[in-house]
Design a protein around this motif. Structure first.
Motif, PDB file in Angstrom:
ATOM      1  N   SER A   1      -8.233   0.075  -2.354  1.00 37.38           N
ATOM      2  CA  SER A   1      -9.620  -0.275  -2.646  1.00 37.38           C
ATOM      3  C   SER A   1      -9.704  -1.193  -3.863  1.00 37.38           C
ATOM      4  CB  SER A   1     -10.462   0.985  -2.869  1.00 37.38           C
ATOM      5  OG  SER A   1     -10.022   1.720  -3.990  1.00 37.38           O
ATOM      6  N   ARG A   2      -8.825  -0.972  -4.845  1.00 41.49           N
ATOM      7  CA  ARG A   2      -8.824  -1.870  -6.003  1.00 41.49           C
ATOM      8  C   ARG A   2      -8.428  -3.276  -5.600  1.00 41.49           C
ATOM      9  NH1 ARG A   2      -6.833   2.773  -8.724  1.00 41.49           N
ATOM     10  NH2 ARG A   2      -4.657   2.152  -8.479  1.00 41.49           N
ATOM     11  N   CYS A   3      -7.461  -3.403  -4.699  1.00 36.61           N
ATOM     12  CA  CYS A   3      -7.023  -4.733  -4.273  1.00 36.61           C
ATOM     13  C   CYS A   3      -8.072  -5.425  -3.402  1.00 36.61           C
ATOM     14  CB  CYS A   3      -5.686  -4.637  -3.547  1.00 36.61           C
ATOM     15  SG  CYS A   3      -4.322  -4.150  -4.638  1.00 36.61           S
ATOM     16  N   VAL A   4      -8.803  -4.652  -2.598  1.00 38.23           N
ATOM     17  CA  VAL A   4      -9.900  -5.236  -1.819  1.00 38.23           C
ATOM     18  C   VAL A   4     -11.003  -5.716  -2.745  1.00 38.23           C
ATOM     19  CG1 VAL A   4     -11.712  -4.735  -0.118  1.00 38.23           C
ATOM     20  CG2 VAL A   4      -9.376  -3.922   0.259  1.00 38.23           C
ATOM     21  N   ASN A   5     -11.219  -4.998  -3.857  1.00 37.09           N
ATOM     22  CA  ASN A   5     -12.183  -5.456  -4.854  1.00 37.09           C
ATOM     23  C   ASN A   5     -11.717  -6.777  -5.474  1.00 37.09           C
ATOM     24  OD1 ASN A   5     -14.461  -4.986  -6.895  1.00 37.09           O
ATOM     25  ND2 ASN A   5     -12.688  -5.097  -8.239  1.00 37.09           N
ATOM     26  N   LEU A   6     -10.413  -6.910  -5.668  1.00 35.51           N
ATOM     27  CA  LEU A   6      -9.873  -8.151  -6.216  1.00 35.51           C
ATOM     28  C   LEU A   6     -10.021  -9.311  -5.242  1.00 35.51           C
ATOM     29  CD1 LEU A   6      -6.599  -6.842  -7.909  1.00 35.51           C
ATOM     30  CD2 LEU A   6      -8.737  -7.498  -9.034  1.00 35.51           C
ATOM     31  N   ASP A   7      -9.866  -9.011  -3.941  1.00 36.28           N
ATOM     32  CA  ASP A   7     -10.012 -10.053  -2.925  1.00 36.28           C
ATOM     33  C   ASP A   7     -10.320  -9.388  -1.588  1.00 36.28           C
ATOM     34  OD1 ASP A   7      -9.833 -12.129  -1.113  1.00 36.28           O
ATOM     35  OD2 ASP A   7      -8.069 -13.031  -2.054  1.00 36.28           O
ATOM     36  N   PRO A   8     -11.522  -9.617  -1.017  1.00 40.52           N
ATOM     37  CA  PRO A   8     -11.868  -8.990   0.264  1.00 40.52           C
ATOM     38  C   PRO A   8     -10.888  -9.292   1.382  1.00 40.52           C
ATOM     39  CG  PRO A   8     -13.820  -9.960  -0.751  1.00 40.52           C
ATOM     40  CD  PRO A   8     -12.638 -10.401  -1.575  1.00 40.52           C
ATOM     41  N   LEU A   9     -10.133 -10.374   1.263  1.00 40.59           N
ATOM     42  CA  LEU A   9      -9.146 -10.702   2.295  1.00 40.59           C
ATOM     43  C   LEU A   9      -8.007  -9.684   2.349  1.00 40.59           C
ATOM     44  CD1 LEU A   9      -8.881 -14.581   1.843  1.00 40.59           C
ATOM     45  CD2 LEU A   9     -10.232 -13.307   3.510  1.00 40.59           C
ATOM     46  N   ARG A  10      -7.932  -8.822   1.333  1.00 39.30           N
ATOM     47  CA  ARG A  10      -6.909  -7.776   1.323  1.00 39.30           C
ATOM     48  C   ARG A  10      -7.277  -6.593   2.226  1.00 39.30           C
ATOM     49  NH1 ARG A  10      -1.825  -8.977  -0.723  1.00 39.30           N
ATOM     50  NH2 ARG A  10      -2.041 -10.407  -2.472  1.00 39.30           N
ATOM     51  N   ALA A  11      -8.478  -6.570   2.740  1.00 41.66           N
ATOM     52  CA  ALA A  11      -8.876  -5.486   3.644  1.00 41.66           C
ATOM     53  C   ALA A  11      -8.155  -5.643   4.984  1.00 41.66           C
ATOM     54  CB  ALA A  11     -10.388  -5.501   3.853  1.00 41.66           C
ATOM     55  N   GLY A  12      -7.992  -4.535   5.687  1.00 42.86           N
ATOM     56  CA  GLY A  12      -7.388  -4.605   7.012  1.00 42.86           C
ATOM     57  C   GLY A  12      -5.932  -4.183   7.020  1.00 42.86           C
ATOM     58  N   PRO A  13      -5.368  -4.048   8.226  1.00 43.30           N
ATOM     59  CA  PRO A  13      -4.013  -3.497   8.391  1.00 43.30           C
ATOM     60  C   PRO A  13      -2.889  -4.408   7.913  1.00 43.30           C
ATOM     61  CG  PRO A  13      -4.890  -4.247  10.497  1.00 43.30           C
ATOM     62  CD  PRO A  13      -6.020  -4.334   9.522  1.00 43.30           C
ATOM     63  N   LEU A  14      -3.169  -5.675   7.658  1.00 46.39           N
ATOM     64  CA  LEU A  14      -2.118  -6.591   7.213  1.00 46.39           C
ATOM     65  C   LEU A  14      -1.747  -6.386   5.747  1.00 46.39           C
ATOM     66  CD1 LEU A  14      -3.162  -9.942   8.945  1.00 46.39           C
ATOM     67  CD2 LEU A  14      -1.418  -8.296   9.660  1.00 46.39           C
ATOM     68  N   HIS A  15      -2.522  -5.557   5.041  1.00 47.28           N
ATOM     69  CA  HIS A  15      -2.262  -5.362   3.612  1.00 47.28           C
ATOM     70  C   HIS A  15      -2.166  -3.881   3.277  1.00 47.28           C
ATOM     71  CE1 HIS A  15      -2.953  -9.623   2.625  1.00 47.28           C
ATOM     72  NE2 HIS A  15      -3.831  -9.574   3.597  1.00 47.28           N
ATOM     73  N   PRO A  16      -1.193  -3.174   3.858  1.00 48.06           N
ATOM     74  CA  PRO A  16      -1.015  -1.751   3.533  1.00 48.06           C
ATOM     75  C   PRO A  16      -0.500  -1.591   2.107  1.00 48.06           C
ATOM     76  CG  PRO A  16       0.806  -2.523   4.850  1.00 48.06           C
ATOM     77  CD  PRO A  16      -0.175  -3.666   4.786  1.00 48.06           C
ATOM     78  N   THR A  17      -0.588  -0.379   1.584  1.00 44.12           N
ATOM     79  CA  THR A  17      -0.163  -0.115   0.206  1.00 44.12           C
ATOM     80  C   THR A  17       1.279  -0.534  -0.065  1.00 44.12           C
ATOM     81  OG1 THR A  17      -1.757   1.682   0.003  1.00 44.12           O
ATOM     82  CG2 THR A  17       0.083   1.671  -1.559  1.00 44.12           C
ATOM     83  N   PRO A  18       2.252  -0.271   0.832  1.00 44.50           N
ATOM     84  CA  PRO A  18       3.623  -0.720   0.550  1.00 44.50           C
ATOM     85  C   PRO A  18       3.725  -2.224   0.319  1.00 44.50           C
ATOM     86  CG  PRO A  18       3.648   0.899   2.304  1.00 44.50           C
ATOM     87  CD  PRO A  18       2.205   0.573   2.058  1.00 44.50           C
ATOM     88  N   ARG A  19       2.951  -3.005   1.071  1.00 42.32           N
ATOM     89  CA  ARG A  19       2.988  -4.452   0.852  1.00 42.32           C
ATOM     90  C   ARG A  19       2.426  -4.807  -0.526  1.00 42.32           C
ATOM     91  NH1 ARG A  19       0.242  -9.441   4.393  1.00 42.32           N
ATOM     92  NH2 ARG A  19       0.413 -10.963   2.713  1.00 42.32           N
ATOM     93  N   LEU A  20       1.327  -4.149  -0.928  1.00 44.62           N
ATOM     94  CA  LEU A  20       0.716  -4.435  -2.220  1.00 44.62           C
ATOM     95  C   LEU A  20       1.677  -4.102  -3.361  1.00 44.62           C
ATOM     96  CD1 LEU A  20      -2.840  -2.997  -1.456  1.00 44.62           C
ATOM     97  CD2 LEU A  20      -2.130  -5.392  -1.417  1.00 44.62           C
ATOM     98  N   LEU A  21       2.441  -3.031  -3.203  1.00 44.09           N
ATOM     99  CA  LEU A  21       3.426  -2.657  -4.214  1.00 44.09           C
ATOM    100  C   LEU A  21       4.618  -3.610  -4.209  1.00 44.09           C
ATOM    101  CD1 LEU A  21       3.335   1.213  -3.737  1.00 44.09           C
ATOM    102  CD2 LEU A  21       2.443  -0.082  -5.676  1.00 44.09           C
ATOM    103  N   ALA A  22       5.049  -4.009  -3.018  1.00 43.18           N
ATOM    104  CA  ALA A  22       6.170  -4.946  -2.925  1.00 43.18           C
ATOM    105  C   ALA A  22       5.802  -6.292  -3.559  1.00 43.18           C
ATOM    106  CB  ALA A  22       6.576  -5.135  -1.464  1.00 43.18           C
ATOM    107  N   GLU A  23       4.581  -6.733  -3.329  1.00 44.42           N
ATOM    108  CA  GLU A  23       4.134  -7.989  -3.936  1.00 44.42           C
ATOM    109  C   GLU A  23       4.088  -7.874  -5.455  1.00 44.42           C
ATOM    110  OE1 GLU A  23       0.974 -10.431  -2.141  1.00 44.42           O
ATOM    111  OE2 GLU A  23       0.816  -8.854  -0.626  1.00 44.42           O
ATOM    112  N   TYR A  24       3.733  -6.700  -5.947  1.00 39.33           N
ATOM    113  CA  TYR A  24       3.711  -6.450  -7.396  1.00 39.33           C
ATOM    114  C   TYR A  24       5.104  -6.655  -7.987  1.00 39.33           C
ATOM    115  CZ  TYR A  24       3.265  -3.483 -11.624  1.00 39.33           C
ATOM    116  OH  TYR A  24       3.282  -2.974 -12.896  1.00 39.33           O
TER     117      TYR A  24
END
Length: 315
Positions: A224-247
């Motif tokens: 939810s924090r990442c969707v707040n940063l960019d609405p394009l992060r919503a949806g199945p293409l941006h699961p939590t593991p991907r957000l952590l890997a990008e970090y």
């Protein structure tokens, strides 16, 4: 305002009516006055637009921009920088407070130290009413002449809010714009630090407000924090593991892009490997605002005495 200002302040905002006027009073009441204030309203649905237009009408330093739709916090932060004209730049939050001398002391530090690329001041966490909750003693080695040491310190030490310091705009243009994965602001500041040292003015002049509606509080989980940063992060293409890997990859990529010697690059990679191993330990990821509040009787700082517009306390 036609003349190019020395300093640009970028203030991205979305539905910030509760504290926005206080922050604007604090910024426009600075003892250093040679700046422009670029406000980008992310299609707010509350009274934010009226507040911004009122301040822009009475102070020529204010430039108000309004987006037709919410593009997310990260793109909006990048937008205010893209719209800025000054040789120096500072991001400002719509709910934080700034002592009158903050800009003057930071600009002075940059003028006196040509090697320094970011200047910030002492800080404290305040509550919704502007009362100090947690003073923060800055312990990061961002003033080190060695890039790997600056990088290591930003990896391992909790918070410093250097993201809100006064920066040399030319350096900001050399780094990758702010992204929207988990903790993207940390990798962003780490990349900046690889370009040069920071300086902390030894005065308590910055007050970061912690309240239930702050983005980090209102969005309790990573997605939810990442969707707040960019609405394009919503949806199945941006699961939590991907957000952590990008970090994690954000740190790796920052080291690859930075102007480092081969030895310094290897040292940064070693620090990054040690940091990754440390993340599995209990207590990793401490936040300054989650520390126990201090006893008010022990405080010697008065926000109302330091911040313009707070002379009589908050109404």
């Amino acid at each position: 305002m036609n003349a190019r200002p020395r300093l640009s302040i970028g203030l991205p905002v979305y539905n910030g009516e509760e504290y926005l006027a206080e922050s604007l009073d604090a910024l426009l009441g600075q003892t250093y006055e040679e700046f422009e204030l670029v406000i980008s309203d992310n299609a707010s649905a509350d009274g934010t637009q009226d507040i911004c237009r009122r301040y822009a009408a009475r102070d020529s330093r204010v430039r108000y921009l309004r987006l037709p739709r919410n593009i997310g916090a990260s793109p909006n932060h990048n937008r205010v920088f893209a719209e800025s004209r000054g040789e120096l730049f500072k991001w400002a939050s719509h709910d934080d407070l700034y002592a009158r001398d903050l800009l003057r002391r930071c600009v002075q530090a940059l003028d006196e130290r040509p090697d320094v690329i970011v200047a910030h001041t002492g800080q404290a966490v305040i509550d919704g009413d502007g009362r100090v909750k947690v003073p923060y003693e800055y312990g990061l080695a961002t003033d080190s002449p060695r890039p790997p040491e600056r990088f290591r310190s930003l990896l391992f030490e909790p918070g410093g809010d250097d993201f809100y310091g006064v920066m040399r705009a030319e350096v900001l243009r050399r780094v990758k714009p702010l992204d929207s994965y988990h903790h993207a602001d940390r990798t962003f500041v780490a990349e900046i630090a690889l370009h040069g040292p920071f300086h902390q003015v030894p005065e308590l002049l910055y007050f970061r407000r912690d309240h239930p509606n702050r983005a980090e509080r209102a969005n309790p989980d990573k997605r939810s924090r990442c969707v707040n940063l960019d609405p394009l992060r919503a949806g199945p293409l941006h699961p939590t593991p991907r957000l952590l890997a990008e970090y994690v990859w954000g740190f790796v990529a920052a080291v690859r892009r930075a102007p480092l010697s081969p030895a310094d690059r290897r040292a940064c990679h070693r620090h990054l490997a040690a940091w990754m191993a440390s993340r599995v330990r209990p207590g990793a990821g401490e936040r300054v605002e989650d520390r126990a509040p201090v006893d008010p009787a022990l405080l010697t700082v008065s926000v109302d005495a330091l911040v313009a517009g707070r002379e009589g306390g908050r109404a």
